[in-house]
Structures are given as structure tokens and as C-alpha cells.
Design a protein around this motif. Structure first.
Motif, PDB file in Angstrom:
ATOM      1  N   HIS A 123       0.794  -1.254  -0.038  1.00 35.39           N
ATOM      2  CA  HIS A 123       0.064  -0.053   0.038  1.00 35.39           C
ATOM      3  C   HIS A 123       0.953   1.050  -0.003  1.00 35.39           C
ATOM      4  CE1 HIS A 123      -3.736  -2.224   1.820  1.00 35.39           C
ATOM      5  NE2 HIS A 123      -3.603  -2.517   0.452  1.00 35.39           N
ATOM      6  N   GLY A 124       1.984   1.091  -0.348  1.00 34.03           N
ATOM      7  CA  GLY A 124       3.181   2.496  -0.479  1.00 34.03           C
ATOM      8  C   GLY A 124       3.500   2.642   0.981  1.00 34.03           C
ATOM      9  N   GLU A 125       4.271   3.954   1.102  1.00 35.44           N
ATOM     10  CA  GLU A 125       5.009   4.315   2.106  1.00 35.44           C
ATOM     11  C   GLU A 125       4.984   5.870   2.350  1.00 35.44           C
ATOM     12  OE1 GLU A 125       9.222   2.490   2.253  1.00 35.44           O
ATOM     13  OE2 GLU A 125       8.708   1.963   0.242  1.00 35.44           O
ATOM     14  N   LEU A 126       4.677   6.116   3.536  1.00 30.82           N
ATOM     15  CA  LEU A 126       4.437   7.603   3.896  1.00 30.82           C
ATOM     16  C   LEU A 126       5.842   8.271   3.747  1.00 30.82           C
ATOM     17  CD1 LEU A 126       2.704   7.204   7.428  1.00 30.82           C
ATOM     18  CD2 LEU A 126       1.816   8.265   5.273  1.00 30.82           C
ATOM     19  N   ALA A 127       6.644   7.476   3.689  1.00 29.08           N
ATOM     20  CA  ALA A 127       8.424   8.179   3.606  1.00 29.08           C
ATOM     21  C   ALA A 127       8.432   8.393   2.203  1.00 29.08           C
ATOM     22  CB  ALA A 127       9.256   7.285   4.276  1.00 29.08           C
ATOM     23  N   GLN A 128       7.828   8.233   1.338  1.00 29.67           N
ATOM     24  CA  GLN A 128       7.711   8.365   0.095  1.00 29.67           C
ATOM     25  C   GLN A 128       6.989   9.260  -0.474  1.00 29.67           C
ATOM     26  OE1 GLN A 128      11.141   7.169  -0.352  1.00 29.67           O
ATOM     27  NE2 GLN A 128      10.486   6.601  -2.511  1.00 29.67           N
ATOM     28  N   ALA A 129       7.593  10.091  -1.633  1.00 31.95           N
ATOM     29  CA  ALA A 129       6.603  11.073  -2.413  1.00 31.95           C
ATOM     30  C   ALA A 129       6.443  10.716  -3.655  1.00 31.95           C
ATOM     31  CB  ALA A 129       7.010  12.394  -2.444  1.00 31.95           C
ATOM     32  N   LEU A 130       5.453  10.861  -4.380  1.00 30.12           N
ATOM     33  CA  LEU A 130       5.262  10.378  -5.824  1.00 30.12           C
ATOM     34  C   LEU A 130       4.723  11.548  -6.852  1.00 30.12           C
ATOM     35  CD1 LEU A 130       4.568   8.177  -7.853  1.00 30.12           C
ATOM     36  CD2 LEU A 130       2.262   8.003  -6.878  1.00 30.12           C
ATOM     37  N   PRO A 190      12.270  10.576  -1.386  1.00 32.84           N
ATOM     38  CA  PRO A 190      12.112  10.759  -0.133  1.00 32.84           C
ATOM     39  C   PRO A 190      11.030  11.955   0.176  1.00 32.84           C
ATOM     40  CG  PRO A 190      14.269  10.126  -0.362  1.00 32.84           C
ATOM     41  CD  PRO A 190      13.621  10.827  -1.611  1.00 32.84           C
ATOM     42  N   ALA A 191       9.938  11.673   0.958  1.00 29.87           N
ATOM     43  CA  ALA A 191       9.238  12.724   1.254  1.00 29.87           C
ATOM     44  C   ALA A 191       9.616  13.656   2.550  1.00 29.87           C
ATOM     45  CB  ALA A 191       7.785  11.987   1.867  1.00 29.87           C
ATOM     46  N   PRO A 192       9.426  14.648   2.385  1.00 29.56           N
ATOM     47  CA  PRO A 192       9.539  15.819   3.495  1.00 29.56           C
ATOM     48  C   PRO A 192       8.882  15.646   4.398  1.00 29.56           C
ATOM     49  CG  PRO A 192       8.582  16.963   1.501  1.00 29.56           C
ATOM     50  CD  PRO A 192       8.832  15.838   1.040  1.00 29.56           C
ATOM     51  N   ALA A 193       9.123  16.162   5.530  1.00 27.60           N
ATOM     52  CA  ALA A 193       8.247  16.153   6.768  1.00 27.60           C
ATOM     53  C   ALA A 193       6.801  16.567   6.284  1.00 27.60           C
ATOM     54  CB  ALA A 193       8.811  17.024   7.807  1.00 27.60           C
ATOM     55  N   ALA A 194       6.661  17.800   5.682  1.00 23.23           N
ATOM     56  CA  ALA A 194       5.456  18.211   5.465  1.00 23.23           C
ATOM     57  C   ALA A 194       5.416  18.690   3.655  1.00 23.23           C
ATOM     58  CB  ALA A 194       5.100  19.646   5.970  1.00 23.23           C
ATOM     59  N   MET A 195       4.152  18.129   3.093  1.00 25.02           N
ATOM     60  CA  MET A 195       4.039  18.208   1.743  1.00 25.02           C
ATOM     61  C   MET A 195       2.780  19.084   1.605  1.00 25.02           C
ATOM     62  SD  MET A 195       4.582  14.408   0.707  1.00 25.02           S
ATOM     63  CE  MET A 195       4.063  14.707  -1.117  1.00 25.02           C
TER      64      MET A 195
END
Length: 230
Positions: free
Chosen positions: A107-114, A123-128
């Protein structure tokens, strides 16, 4: 040849780390409409709300620590002579932080951005936020790299292959309500695997398992692993 183990984990394994499930009455999920924050349509209607929700989930996950169940599965992967694959419905990284290496996030990962425009991941920043641009194509189409309701889960070809080859399939902390994961036990059993449910209480698919143990994941998972690896 040592047995090949496939383990499915759900929200129940992370609950003891303080990360709530969909059905918690007073958790983060209870404050939002799932149709608004966990569907492609909801994101199209109000991307700011969706980013707000996942920013909060990302902060919760980063503040959480792996519990005894996560650590036990990392021990199993390290000490078991055969292959151990973890397939998780969870979008946190607690398995990896506990030491597990072979983990598929269906189901994907919170730590990644797409990037919804070009498919790039980073890698996702703390806030998007809705105005964020993709580092690969510059499109302002950035979203959390999580699978929403109505979208196809990740890694399904590899998961299907692993289920067909498994000698033992174990489901931990899953409700049995969410497909396709709820059907994994039947796929594994049809291919000849033994099946085991480790859960706080019987899931919706409990009758499909050969055996079951019930109790807190932080207790029953380490006990089960200790029996396997000594």
C-alpha cells in the motif's frame, strides 16, 4: 531445503507502537472522512486537506518506535535458514527500522513522495503541500506515495509468486476485510502452504487458516518466533 515463509502484516502489528487502525474510535482516522483523504477523488477535490492528513500520519509514524513484534520478525529473517518475506499493508517503516530487509509495502510508504505526472519517487519531506513541484519534471502534481481506495496495490506480481512458493503463510494483525490481502491465505493454501493467523482476535478470514493464536502482537509474535529459531 529450509522452509520459505511469507508473512502478511496489517495495522494490528503497529498498533502497539501507537499507530492507530481504521477502526480506532479516537485516533487520527476518526477525525477525517476516508472518502475525502484516502481516494483519488478526494485528492482531486481538496489536495490541501489530503496533504494535511498525510503530514500528520507521517509525523506520527516518525515519532513511533518498532515494538517487540517488529523486532521479532527482524530476528526471524536474520536467524531463519530459509527465506522470509514480509508483505505489509502498513505504510509506516517500522519493519525496516526494526531490522527487516525483505519488505514489500503493498500500500505504499508514507516516507515516499510520488509525482502523479511522471511517476518519479523520492523521499518525502516532513510536510508536503499542493504547490510542491516534482524534482524530476517540475510538475505540481506531488502526492503521497500511498495506495488509496480504488487504486491497485504495489508488488502484486512478486507477492503472487511468493505465495505460490511459500511453505508457510502467516498473517499478523490483519482484519481480513481488505482485499486483495484478505485473499492471500486462500492463495497460499491452494498452493500447498500451511497457514497461521496471529491476531488480537479472529479476523474475518479466520476460518481459512490451519491454526491461530490470539493475543497482543508484542507477546504472541515473539513467542512464535522463539519457537521457530530457539
Amino acid at each position: 531445503m529450509a522452509e520459505r515463509i511469507v508473512i502478511l502484516t496489517g495495522a494490528g502489528i503497529s498498533a502497539e507502537s501507537g499507530l492507530g487502525t481504521f477502526r480506532d474510535g479516537d485516533g487520527l482516522w476518526s477525525r477525517y472522512d476516508l472518502n475525502a483523504v484516502a481516494t483519488p477523488g478526494g485528492f482531486a477535490r481538496d489536495p490541501a486537506l489530503v496533504h494535511e492528513f498525510y503530514n500528520a500520519r507521517r509525523a506520527n509514524a516518525r515519532a513511533a518506535a518498532p515494538n517487540a513484534a517488529h523486532r521479532a520478525l527482524a530476528r526471524l529473517e536474520r536467524d531463519w535458514p530459509g527465506a522470509v518475506l514480509i508483505v505489509t499493508q502498513n505504510v509506516d517503516d517500522l519493519h525496516e527500522r526494526a531490522g527487516s530487509r525483505d519488505v514489500l509495502h503493498m500500500h505504499g510508504e508514507l516516507a515516499q513522495a510520488l509525482c502523479a505526472a511522471c511517476g518519479a519517487r523520492w523521499p518525502a519531506p516532513a510536510a508536503m503541500a499542493p504547490g510542491d513541484s516534482c524534482p524530476a519534471c517540475a510538475a505540481r502534481a506531488v502526492r503521497p506515495d500511498v495506495v488509496w481506495f480504488g487504486e491497485y496495490p504495489y508488488h502484486m506480481d512478486r507477492i503472487a509468486k511468493a505465495l505460490r512458493a511459500a511453505d508457510l503463510f502467516v498473517a499478523i494483525g490483519t482484519s481480513g476485510h481488505v482485499y486483495p490481502a484478505a485473499g492471500f491465505v486462500q492463495e497460499a493454501a491452494q498452493a500447498g502452504a500451511r497457514t497461521l493467523e496471529l491476531n488480537l482476535e479472529p479476523s474475518a478470514t479466520a476460518s481459512d487458516f490451519d491454526a491461530a493464536r490470539f493475543g497482543p502482537a508484542g507477546v504472541i509474535v515473539p513467542d512464535w518466533v522463539a519457537e521457530l529459531v530457539g
